[in-house]
Design a protein around this motif. Structure first.
Motif, PDB file in Angstrom:
ATOM      1  N   SER A   1      19.935 121.701 -71.535  1.00  0.00           N
ATOM      2  CA  SER A   1      20.775 122.847 -71.212  1.00  0.00           C
ATOM      3  C   SER A   1      21.138 122.760 -69.739  1.00  0.00           C
ATOM      4  CB  SER A   1      20.001 124.131 -71.475  1.00  0.00           C
ATOM      5  OG  SER A   1      18.925 124.200 -70.562  1.00  0.00           O
ATOM      6  N   ASN A   2      22.166 123.522 -69.378  1.00  0.00           N
ATOM      7  CA  ASN A   2      22.597 123.501 -67.986  1.00  0.00           C
ATOM      8  C   ASN A   2      21.476 123.933 -67.059  1.00  0.00           C
ATOM      9  OD1 ASN A   2      23.987 125.217 -65.581  1.00  0.00           O
ATOM     10  ND2 ASN A   2      25.139 123.367 -66.093  1.00  0.00           N
ATOM     11  N   LEU A   3      20.718 124.955 -67.496  1.00  0.00           N
ATOM     12  CA  LEU A   3      19.637 125.482 -66.677  1.00  0.00           C
ATOM     13  C   LEU A   3      18.612 124.392 -66.372  1.00  0.00           C
ATOM     14  CD1 LEU A   3      19.561 128.455 -65.854  1.00  0.00           C
ATOM     15  CD2 LEU A   3      17.613 128.713 -67.401  1.00  0.00           C
ATOM     16  N   ARG A   4      18.274 123.664 -67.430  1.00  0.00           N
ATOM     17  CA  ARG A   4      17.251 122.650 -67.289  1.00  0.00           C
ATOM     18  C   ARG A   4      17.755 121.478 -66.447  1.00  0.00           C
ATOM     19  NH1 ARG A   4      13.999 120.064 -72.085  1.00  0.00           N
ATOM     20  NH2 ARG A   4      12.635 118.844 -70.748  1.00  0.00           N
ATOM     21  N   ALA A   5      19.020 121.155 -66.635  1.00  0.00           N
ATOM     22  CA  ALA A   5      19.605 120.085 -65.839  1.00  0.00           C
ATOM     23  C   ALA A   5      19.590 120.455 -64.362  1.00  0.00           C
ATOM     24  CB  ALA A   5      21.032 119.809 -66.304  1.00  0.00           C
ATOM     25  N   ARG A   6      19.851 121.738 -64.094  1.00  0.00           N
ATOM     26  CA  ARG A   6      19.848 122.179 -62.701  1.00  0.00           C
ATOM     27  C   ARG A   6      18.454 122.121 -62.108  1.00  0.00           C
ATOM     28  NH1 ARG A   6      24.304 124.725 -60.820  1.00  0.00           N
ATOM     29  NH2 ARG A   6      23.116 125.855 -59.273  1.00  0.00           N
ATOM     30  N   ALA A   7      17.454 122.502 -62.923  1.00  0.00           N
ATOM     31  CA  ALA A   7      16.083 122.434 -62.446  1.00  0.00           C
ATOM     32  C   ALA A   7      15.733 120.990 -62.078  1.00  0.00           C
ATOM     33  CB  ALA A   7      15.135 122.961 -63.514  1.00  0.00           C
ATOM     34  N   GLN A   8      16.177 120.099 -62.933  1.00  0.00           N
ATOM     35  CA  GLN A   8      15.935 118.678 -62.685  1.00  0.00           C
ATOM     36  C   GLN A   8      16.633 118.239 -61.388  1.00  0.00           C
ATOM     37  OE1 GLN A   8      14.110 116.501 -64.059  1.00  0.00           O
ATOM     38  NE2 GLN A   8      14.993 114.501 -63.595  1.00  0.00           N
ATOM     39  N   ALA A   9      17.863 118.733 -61.185  1.00  0.00           N
ATOM     40  CA  ALA A   9      18.624 118.382 -59.987  1.00  0.00           C
ATOM     41  C   ALA A   9      17.914 118.882 -58.732  1.00  0.00           C
ATOM     42  CB  ALA A   9      20.034 118.958 -60.067  1.00  0.00           C
TER      43      ALA A   9
ATOM     44  N   ARG B   1      14.730 119.416 -58.395  1.00  0.00           N
ATOM     45  CA  ARG B   1      13.536 118.598 -58.197  1.00  0.00           C
ATOM     46  C   ARG B   1      13.896 117.291 -57.482  1.00  0.00           C
ATOM     47  NH1 ARG B   1      11.229 119.407 -63.202  1.00  0.00           N
ATOM     48  NH2 ARG B   1      11.935 117.447 -64.046  1.00  0.00           N
ATOM     49  N   LEU B   2      14.992 116.691 -57.925  1.00  0.00           N
ATOM     50  CA  LEU B   2      15.409 115.423 -57.342  1.00  0.00           C
ATOM     51  C   LEU B   2      15.837 115.563 -55.886  1.00  0.00           C
ATOM     52  CD1 LEU B   2      17.271 113.953 -60.340  1.00  0.00           C
ATOM     53  CD2 LEU B   2      15.664 112.696 -58.932  1.00  0.00           C
ATOM     54  N   LEU B   3      16.602 116.613 -55.612  1.00  0.00           N
ATOM     55  CA  LEU B   3      17.053 116.804 -54.233  1.00  0.00           C
ATOM     56  C   LEU B   3      15.867 116.999 -53.311  1.00  0.00           C
ATOM     57  CD1 LEU B   3      20.255 119.019 -54.388  1.00  0.00           C
ATOM     58  CD2 LEU B   3      20.048 116.579 -54.056  1.00  0.00           C
ATOM     59  N   LYS B   4      14.853 117.720 -53.796  1.00  0.00           N
ATOM     60  CA  LYS B   4      13.651 117.902 -52.982  1.00  0.00           C
ATOM     61  C   LYS B   4      12.994 116.563 -52.723  1.00  0.00           C
ATOM     62  CE  LYS B   4      12.329 122.638 -53.840  1.00  0.00           C
ATOM     63  NZ  LYS B   4      11.754 123.471 -54.890  1.00  0.00           N
ATOM     64  N   LYS B   5      12.962 115.741 -53.762  1.00  0.00           N
ATOM     65  CA  LYS B   5      12.325 114.429 -53.639  1.00  0.00           C
ATOM     66  C   LYS B   5      13.005 113.555 -52.594  1.00  0.00           C
ATOM     67  CE  LYS B   5       9.748 112.764 -57.585  1.00  0.00           C
ATOM     68  NZ  LYS B   5       9.874 112.092 -58.871  1.00  0.00           N
TER      69      LYS B   5
ATOM     70  N   GLY C   1      14.380 114.643 -50.014  1.00  0.00           N
ATOM     71  CA  GLY C   1      14.231 115.245 -48.697  1.00  0.00           C
ATOM     72  C   GLY C   1      15.353 116.174 -48.292  1.00  0.00           C
ATOM     73  N   ILE C   2      15.986 116.848 -49.247  1.00  0.00           N
ATOM     74  CA  ILE C   2      16.986 117.847 -48.875  1.00  0.00           C
ATOM     75  C   ILE C   2      16.354 119.216 -49.050  1.00  0.00           C
ATOM     76  CG2 ILE C   2      19.190 118.889 -49.565  1.00  0.00           C
ATOM     77  CD1 ILE C   2      20.214 116.073 -49.998  1.00  0.00           C
ATOM     78  N   SER C   3      16.217 119.918 -47.937  1.00  0.00           N
ATOM     79  CA  SER C   3      15.511 121.187 -48.000  1.00  0.00           C
ATOM     80  C   SER C   3      16.447 122.265 -48.541  1.00  0.00           C
ATOM     81  CB  SER C   3      15.000 121.563 -46.607  1.00  0.00           C
ATOM     82  OG  SER C   3      16.050 121.482 -45.679  1.00  0.00           O
ATOM     83  N   ASN C   4      15.860 123.336 -49.008  1.00  0.00           N
ATOM     84  CA  ASN C   4      16.636 124.457 -49.536  1.00  0.00           C
ATOM     85  C   ASN C   4      17.535 124.012 -50.694  1.00  0.00           C
ATOM     86  OD1 ASN C   4      17.333 127.057 -49.654  1.00  0.00           O
ATOM     87  ND2 ASN C   4      18.333 127.160 -47.645  1.00  0.00           N
ATOM     88  N   ALA C   5      16.969 123.181 -51.578  1.00  0.00           N
ATOM     89  CA  ALA C   5      17.785 122.480 -52.566  1.00  0.00           C
ATOM     90  C   ALA C   5      18.531 123.415 -53.512  1.00  0.00           C
ATOM     91  CB  ALA C   5      16.899 121.533 -53.365  1.00  0.00           C
TER      92      ALA C   5
ATOM     93  N   ALA D   1      19.805 110.559 -55.346  1.00  0.00           N
ATOM     94  CA  ALA D   1      19.288 111.492 -56.346  1.00  0.00           C
ATOM     95  C   ALA D   1      20.066 111.372 -57.655  1.00  0.00           C
ATOM     96  CB  ALA D   1      19.376 112.925 -55.813  1.00  0.00           C
ATOM     97  N   MET D   2      21.370 111.221 -57.553  1.00  0.00           N
ATOM     98  CA  MET D   2      22.192 111.090 -58.760  1.00  0.00           C
ATOM     99  C   MET D   2      21.850 109.825 -59.527  1.00  0.00           C
ATOM    100  SD  MET D   2      25.889 112.341 -57.491  1.00  0.00           S
ATOM    101  CE  MET D   2      26.939 111.803 -58.778  1.00  0.00           C
ATOM    102  N   ALA D   3      21.608 108.758 -58.785  1.00  0.00           N
ATOM    103  CA  ALA D   3      21.313 107.492 -59.441  1.00  0.00           C
ATOM    104  C   ALA D   3      19.950 107.538 -60.131  1.00  0.00           C
ATOM    105  CB  ALA D   3      21.352 106.358 -58.427  1.00  0.00           C
TER     106      ALA D   3
END
Lengths: 332, 358
Positions: free
Chosen positions: B157-165, B167-171, B173-177, B199-201
């Motif tokens: 779902s979109n919600l879950r995809a966003r949660a995943q996104a 998580r990745l941005l945090k990984k 090193g982008i703060s306030n993801a 992160a996208m890759a």
């Protein structure tokens, strides 16, 4: 004899508009209390991450940007007080090499036109024979064949273009060269050639140089002294070997730890200091506090004065008197 | 691949989340006959400009094992990027793969249909492009761009995809993801954009990551962070990577095996330890010699004379001969074969006669 560059307590800020359309622009400080000198025949490296203000400092030095407070003296002349004519005279002595050799040469000028332009601008009327002789000597001094004089920039590779850019900077026989990341856009094998060239010409022509780089390895090869910059402030500056063998500021240490070594055995043991930004610590007067690996709320609340640890080694950190042991990231 | 997709659709696996899927993928891989995830055989690529044809890759072969990193080293114009693009069949107009095979988990990529390729890209083979300034869509928020990939390949779902996104941005090193997902590419710095690309890759935990100069535009501190992230992923999920770079220090840091390209040819291929301790090809020796290093103080750098060749120069003989200090007559007239000695491949006439040491 005066130092070619004498910067004291320099402040520079840019107005920054807030998110709201009608809000008053706030000032964003980009250079904060910068003090540094470049002595005669000295190559000073300015090292820091992108966005820390390295290039802004170079622009101020070249007169391309104004500044709000402090003093910037080039060859003893205060830049703020200079008239337009005075600036033009000064520019003969201060020249620049930019980072990207693909965009810093005019694609519609031949090499001859590129190299002659500085002479024309400064009204140096040379007779044609002498001009030709000087042009050839200039090209040879940067390791290019005089046959290239009537070619266009697009016919050259990146390394050759950077040589042309260096030749243009040398045309007026300046005393000070500002080199803004001149090798970071080049291939590895060509990078070594250009570094050797810069070192040679600085010796043979008695040049002073401000060398801006993000690469400690390059700075070590070329520079006599290195200043480490973070968020518009110089946190540590020292003679090159001194700085690398005995880094004092936590930021210098973190930067050094992140430089990869071309040795697979060594890389297995080296662990870079992790980069964690903690916004809560922004109250501290130290600009590096939010990322500092040694942060202690009790100490870091007050501002640290720049102290001279040993001859020519300056560092601004409150931990200084407490730090006795040598950093494990020092270069052996 | 098909089996992997089936498990992905399976309800239990979906509940287990992406990590679970990756684990299943690992198990499936282990059951496969070999550990080789990517195999390239005699890859040749040509570019056509009007009537002219220039061959930019002239027979490249290697095998990539699960969880390993292959570094492809070379200077501009040597064919590094063309090689990366051809792995995903993304060559620009005019470019054509004229020979060879690319096998991903035993399947030839070159024979796949457009639909099959679309499923493969991003999930099986994923790429980090070199230029962070032009690789992101400027008129869509980065949140949309990251979740697009996830939603296209999974039934999230979109919600879950966003949660995943997030998580990745945090990984990376982008703060306030969470807040920054709503922002557009122009609101990020170059380094941050590059990290978004990374992160996208990585968002689908690909089996093979192709990274084309992923850290060139970044500061050393962030570079170290990204390299650590890739290493961690490798250890956790058995991801393999093809790492394209010109920076030998990064090669020493991350690679298991190194392939040195020059003028479209592979001139040397060895394990990272062998290459750094005993480089055989004069070009590799020159590259290592001319490297500015933090831990050695030198007065003068032993630079390689001359400039890298333009792509597709009509050549006889060894491509490096014009710049080679040891070149003899034979080097200018005949192309040396790729000789293999104890897993160390090298393309040089001089190696057979006597082993030069650096």
């Amino acid at each position: 004899m005066k130092n070619p560059v004498e910067i004291k307590n320099l402040y520079k800020s840019y107005p920054r508009r807030g998110l709201h359309l009608l809000s008053k622009p706030e000032d964003k400080t980009v250079l904060h209390n910068v003090t540094m000198q470049v002595a005669e025949r000295e190559i000073v490296g300015l090292v820091g991450e992108s966005g820390c203000g390295k290039t802004t400092l170079a622009k101020v030095l070249l007169g391309l940007e104004s500044y709000q407070a402090g003093s910037v003296k080039v060859n003893g002349l205060e830049l703020k007080d200079l008239s337009k004519a005075g600036f033009k005279k000064l520019r003969r002595q201060v020249q620049v090499v930019f980072q990207d050799p693909y965009s810093s040469l005019d694609p519609r000028q031949t090499v001859r036109q590129i190299l002659c332009e500085p002479w024309d601008i400064h009204n140096m009327h040379l007779d044609p024979a002498e001009r030709e002789k000087l042009l050839c000597a200039l090209l040879r001094s940067v390791g290019l064949d005089p046959l290239y004089l009537d070619r266009w920039p697009h016919e050259f590779s990146g390394g050759q273009r950077q040589r042309i850019a260096i030749a243009r900077a040398l045309a007026l026989e300046p005393q000070l060269l500002v080199a803004d990341e001149p090798v970071s856009a080049l291939d590895v094998s060509v990078q070594a050639q250009i570094l050797n060239l810069l070192k040679d010409i600085s010796r043979t022509r008695a040049l002073s140089m401000l060398f801006i780089s993000h690469d400690f390895a390059v700075a070590r090869f070329l520079c006599d002294r290195i200043a480490v910059m973070y968020r518009g402030q110089i946190l540590e500056s020292a003679p090159t070997e001194q700085l690398l063998l005995n880094p004092q500021h936590p930021y210098t240490e973190a930067l050094l730890s992140a430089v990869p070594m071309p040795d697979p055995h060594m890389q297995k043991v080296r662990q870079p200091i992790p980069l964690k930004y903690q916004p809560k610590r922004t109250q501290s007067p130290c600009p590096y506090a939010p990322r500092c690996q040694y942060y202690q709320a009790a100490q870091c609340g007050r501002s640290a004065a720049e102290t001279e640890i040993s001859a020519g080694h300056f560092c601004a950190c409150v931990r200084l008197p407490f730090q006795k042991e040598k950093s494990s990231y020092a270069i052996q | 691949m098909a089996l992997w997709r089936k498990t992905a659709d399976n309800k239990t696996a979906r509940r287990a989340g992406i990590d679970g899927r990756a684990q299943i993928a690992i198990i499936l891989n282990m059951n496969a006959s070999e550990d080789t995830v990517l195999q390239v055989e005699d890859l040749r690529v040509c570019f056509r400009h009007g009537q002219n044809r220039t061959e930019v890759l002239r027979g490249l072969s290697y095998r990539l094992q699960k969880g390993k990193v292959l570094a492809v080293v070379g200077e501009s114009g040597c064919g590094k990027t063309v090689h990366a693009l051809s792995l995903l069949k993304l060559l620009p107009p005019g470019g054509k793969i004229t020979g060879g095979r690319i096998l991903y988990q035993g399947k030839d990529i070159l024979s796949l249909s457009a639909e099959e390729l679309r499923k493969l890209r991003g999930a099986g083979l994923s790429m980090i492009f070199q230029d962070p300034m032009t690789s992101l869509n400027p008129i869509r928020t980065i949140g949309k761009q990251i979740t697009e990939t996830i939603e296209a390949h999974t039934s999230y779902s979109n919600l879950r995809a966003r949660a995943q996104a997030v998580r990745l941005l945090k990984k990376v090193g982008i703060s306030n993801a969470r807040k920054r997902l709503e922002e557009y590419p122009f609101q990020f710095s170059g380094g941050q954009r590059q990290r978004i690309m990374i992160a996208m890759a990585l968002c689908l935990q690909p089996n093979v990551l192709i990274a084309d100069e992923p850290t060139t535009a970044l500061d050393v501190t962030i570079q170290a962070q990204i390299l650590k992230l890739i290493r961690d992923l490798q250890r956790q999920s058995g991801m393999a990577a093809v790492f394209i770079t010109h920076n030998l220090a990064i090669v020493a840091d991350i690679a298991d095996e190194v392939l040195v390209l020059y003028g479209g040819y592979c001139v040397e291929q060895a394990t990272v330890h062998a290459l750094f301790s005993k480089p055989l090809h004069p070009y590799t020796q020159g590259l290592l010699g001319s490297l500015v290093s933090l831990n050695k103080k030198v007065e003068h750098l032993p630079a390689i004379e001359g400039y890298p060749p333009a792509p597709g120069m009509p050549e006889k003989g060894c491509p490096f001969a014009p710049r080679c200090p040891y070149a003899g007559e034979k080097c200018h007239s005949c192309l040396p074969p790729l000789i293999e000695q104890e897993q160390h491949k090298v393309r040089c006439w001089l190696v057979e006669k006597n082993e030069k040491s650096r």
